[in-house]
Design a protein around this motif. Structure first.
Motif, PDB file in Angstrom:
ATOM      1  N   TYR A   1     -10.885   3.908  -0.624  1.00  0.00           N
ATOM      2  CA  TYR A   1     -11.338   3.631  -1.985  1.00  0.00           C
ATOM      3  C   TYR A   1     -11.776   2.169  -2.104  1.00  0.00           C
ATOM      4  O   TYR A   1     -12.788   1.854  -2.729  1.00  0.00           O
ATOM      5  N   GLU A   2     -10.984   1.298  -1.518  1.00  0.00           N
ATOM      6  CA  GLU A   2     -11.353  -0.117  -1.583  1.00  0.00           C
ATOM      7  C   GLU A   2     -12.665  -0.358  -0.823  1.00  0.00           C
ATOM      8  O   GLU A   2     -13.572  -1.025  -1.313  1.00  0.00           O
TER       9      GLU A   2
ATOM     10  N   ALA B   1       0.875   4.201  -2.683  1.00  0.00           N
ATOM     11  CA  ALA B   1       0.704   5.579  -2.225  1.00  0.00           C
ATOM     12  C   ALA B   1       1.785   6.463  -2.831  1.00  0.00           C
ATOM     13  O   ALA B   1       1.505   7.562  -3.324  1.00  0.00           O
TER      14      ALA B   1
ATOM     15  N   LEU C   1      -6.368   3.225 -10.934  1.00  0.00           N
ATOM     16  CA  LEU C   1      -6.202   4.437 -10.127  1.00  0.00           C
ATOM     17  C   LEU C   1      -5.831   5.643 -10.988  1.00  0.00           C
ATOM     18  O   LEU C   1      -6.254   6.768 -10.721  1.00  0.00           O
TER      19      LEU C   1
ATOM     20  N   THR D   1       1.118   6.854  -6.714  1.00  0.00           N
ATOM     21  CA  THR D   1      -0.092   7.568  -7.141  1.00  0.00           C
ATOM     22  C   THR D   1      -0.254   8.939  -6.490  1.00  0.00           C
ATOM     23  O   THR D   1      -1.022   9.763  -6.968  1.00  0.00           O
TER      24      THR D   1
ATOM     25  N   ILE E   1       0.830  -1.212   0.000  1.00  0.00           N
ATOM     26  CA  ILE E   1       0.000   0.000   0.000  1.00  0.00           C
ATOM     27  C   ILE E   1       0.858   1.253   0.000  1.00  0.00           C
ATOM     28  O   ILE E   1       0.512   2.248  -0.644  1.00  0.00           O
TER      29      ILE E   1
ATOM     30  N   LEU F   1      -6.375   5.003  -0.083  1.00  0.00           N
ATOM     31  CA  LEU F   1      -6.449   3.762  -0.860  1.00  0.00           C
ATOM     32  C   LEU F   1      -7.333   2.744  -0.154  1.00  0.00           C
ATOM     33  O   LEU F   1      -8.165   2.069  -0.784  1.00  0.00           O
TER      34      LEU F   1
ATOM     35  N   ASP G   1      -4.362  -2.426 -10.872  1.00  0.00           N
ATOM     36  CA  ASP G   1      -4.857  -1.448  -9.904  1.00  0.00           C
ATOM     37  C   ASP G   1      -4.269  -0.065 -10.169  1.00  0.00           C
ATOM     38  O   ASP G   1      -4.961   0.953 -10.058  1.00  0.00           O
TER      39      ASP G   1
END
Lengths: 154, 154
Positions: free
Chosen positions: B52-53, B39, B79, B42, B35, B49, B75
């Motif tokens: 969002y999930e 991070a 994104l 993006t 993650i 994140l 993913d």
DNA sequence: CGCTTGCTTCAAGTGCACTTGAAGGTCCTA
DNA sequence: TAGGACCTTCAAGTGCACTTGAAGCAAGCG
């Protein structure tokens, strides 16, 4: 809708730079709008207009004899510009700062120019990004439209 | 940063339409990002994140043996597209709806196309407005720059 | 004279998009 | 085996830009 009443006052410092000849609902001289009229013209709600005034984004709104707001063409022009600044993504706090500069007069022309130039650059960047986004959207739209044949698939 | 672990799984329904060859930090096959890596790539925060999930905007994120998220290139692509949609001003709720359509598969190509076409039209409008705003900014910048001589004044 | 309409202030509430805090699990290194 | 880095969930908090509610004043109409 009640109209005109209070007599003219010496103009407070204004944007001073009204660029284009945007038409007003009423000509200068008869431009005393109630809050609901301005709400109708601008699309902003009456509470929002009051709040704009409260935070200093819409300063020096005149009042009628009984304390009601009377907006003028100058206010409409300023609100139109505020709408533009909002479209650029400028936060309200920054617009309030700008409004403060306008009120301080010509001494702040330099800083105002800098702010608008920065804003301009941001708008250009944003437009470029939107242009790219348009390309991405078009590609996806094409894909979804002509499903089987189109470009790539994961 | 700990990397790779879990083994590949049958791909769940994806965007299916990955248009441009955006480069990935790691090639397909070795694309299992933590993650914090995602991070970093993006610019979104780790909590964002996760959120969002949680709301269904970033579905089917794989997990490692001990329950940690492992994001893939798919993913990252999604994104990137979400970032584009966000730039158009689309609300997160609408993006979630779109994500739902993607998950439902090819049956929803029609609706997806309609959504993107509507979005496209909005982007075009927005760009036109920004273009006008650019003109207004330029006029004001000119005014502030060449103060005394320039166009109108209130 | 009372009612309605439209305004007033001040305070509290809303919606969106995250962000932060608390408590805890797992793995690696010293 | 203790510490630290990194992850987990769940719940509560934040910031922005308004919006809504409560209570009240002023003008005009029947």
């Amino acid at each position: 809708m009640t109209v005109i009443d209070s007599t003219s006052v010496i103009s407070p410092p204004v944007d001073v730079c009204v660029v284009a000849g945007t038409e007003h609902p009423r000509p200068d001289g008869q431009d005393r709008y109630t809050i609901s009229e301005v709400a109708a013209y601008t699309g902003l709600s009456a509470p929002t207009l009051r709040w704009y005034e409260e935070i200093g984004l819409l300063p020096d709104v005149e009042r009628s004899h009984n304390g009601q707001r009377r907006f003028g063409n100058r206010d409409l022009d300023w609100l139109a510009f505020v709408r533009r600044l909002r479209m650029t993504g400028m936060p309200v706090a920054d617009m309030v700062h700008f409004a403060g500069l306008v009120q301080r007069g010509e001494d702040t022309f330099g800083e105002r120019r800098e702010i608008l130039e920065r804003t301009r650059r941001e708008v250009v960047v944003r437009m470029a990004e939107l242009q790219e986004t348009l390309a991405v959207l078009d590609a996806k739209i094409d894909f979804y439209a002509g499903a089987p044949q189109a470009s790539e698939r994961a």
